[in-house]
Design a protein around this motif. Structure first.
Motif, PDB file in Angstrom:
ATOM      1  N   CYS A  97      -6.900   4.250   8.310  1.00  0.00           N
ATOM      2  CA  CYS A  97      -5.946   2.682   7.979  1.00  0.00           C
ATOM      3  C   CYS A  97      -5.273   2.355   8.321  1.00  0.00           C
ATOM      4  O   CYS A  97      -4.663   3.164   9.394  1.00  0.00           O
ATOM      5  N   HIS A 111      -2.746   0.953   7.719  1.00  0.00           N
ATOM      6  CA  HIS A 111      -1.535   1.439   6.922  1.00  0.00           C
ATOM      7  C   HIS A 111      -1.540   2.266   7.107  1.00  0.00           C
ATOM      8  O   HIS A 111       0.155   2.941   7.236  1.00  0.00           O
ATOM      9  N   TYR A 164       0.905  -1.398  -0.400  1.00  0.00           N
ATOM     10  CA  TYR A 164      -0.277  -0.124  -0.080  1.00  0.00           C
ATOM     11  C   TYR A 164       0.754   1.361  -0.233  1.00  0.00           C
ATOM     12  O   TYR A 164       2.451   1.515   0.403  1.00  0.00           O
ATOM     13  N   CYS A 224      -7.790   1.522  -0.355  1.00  0.00           N
ATOM     14  CA  CYS A 224      -7.704   0.971   0.501  1.00  0.00           C
ATOM     15  C   CYS A 224      -9.100   0.821   0.704  1.00  0.00           C
ATOM     16  O   CYS A 224      -9.420   1.848   0.771  1.00  0.00           O
ATOM     17  N   CYS A 229      -5.029   6.387   0.922  1.00  0.00           N
ATOM     18  CA  CYS A 229      -4.252   4.776   0.898  1.00  0.00           C
ATOM     19  C   CYS A 229      -4.144   3.890  -0.378  1.00  0.00           C
ATOM     20  O   CYS A 229      -5.997   4.098  -0.823  1.00  0.00           O
TER      21      CYS A 229
END
Ligand SMILES: [Zn+2]
Length: 165
Positions: A77, A79, A48, A69, A61
């Motif tokens: 998120c 990530h 990602y 994402c 993302c």
């Protein structure tokens, strides 16, 4: 074909020597953003590309194949949280807070992400993703090079040059 499409067809790792990517193999404070690459954890070929902007905390993302994402819908998120966490490890929480212009009494990764989340930042297009991803590929190539390069004794004959002021 856009740069992004070209970049997304590149393999992240040579298939002959698969190895586990670090959770966050690449992070930088650049272009007014904390941005970098976060491995998916489940699929070694997928990463990602995540970012958070200073001041506005606008975030983005998507995968290296330019898929949005699923976790970044209206909020950071995992990530992005992992990216922020790694950035504080690499650059220090104080510097990251200053860079993102987050006012926290005690800068920690958690305090920084919570303070930003509380402002309900908007989600932006991942316009920088292509360039972040290609920087990541260069970074990977550099690491591969480093690992296979033995010290070069000849270079020791050259004394460090003094900077001319
Ligand atoms: Zn994400």
């Amino acid at each position: 074909m856009s740069d992004w499409e070209r970049a997304s067809t590149a393999r992240v790792l040579p298939p002959a020597r698969p190895r586990k990517l670090a959770k966050v193999p690449f992070v930088e404070l650049a272009d007014g953003r904390v941005q970098g690459v976060v491995s998916s954890g489940s699929d070694i070929g997928r990463v990602y590309v995540s970012s958070v902007a200073a001041s506005t905390y606008e975030f983005a993302c998507s995968t290296n194949n330019n898929r949005p994402c699923g976790g970044a819908r209206g909020m950071f998120c995992n990530h992005i949280l992992a990216l922020l966490n790694e950035s504080t490890l690499q650059y220090g929480a104080e510097r990251v807070a200053r860079y993102l212009r987050v006012e926290v009494a005690e800068p920690t990764a958690q305090a920084i992400s919570q303070t930003m989340s509380a402002t309900r930042p908007s989600q932006g297009d991942n316009t920088a993703a292509a360039s972040v991803f290609s920087q990541f590929l260069r970074h990977l190539a550099y690491l591969e090079f480093e690992a296979s390069t033995a010290p070069v004794p000849e270079l020791q004959w050259f004394p460090p040059t003094r900077a001319v002021v």
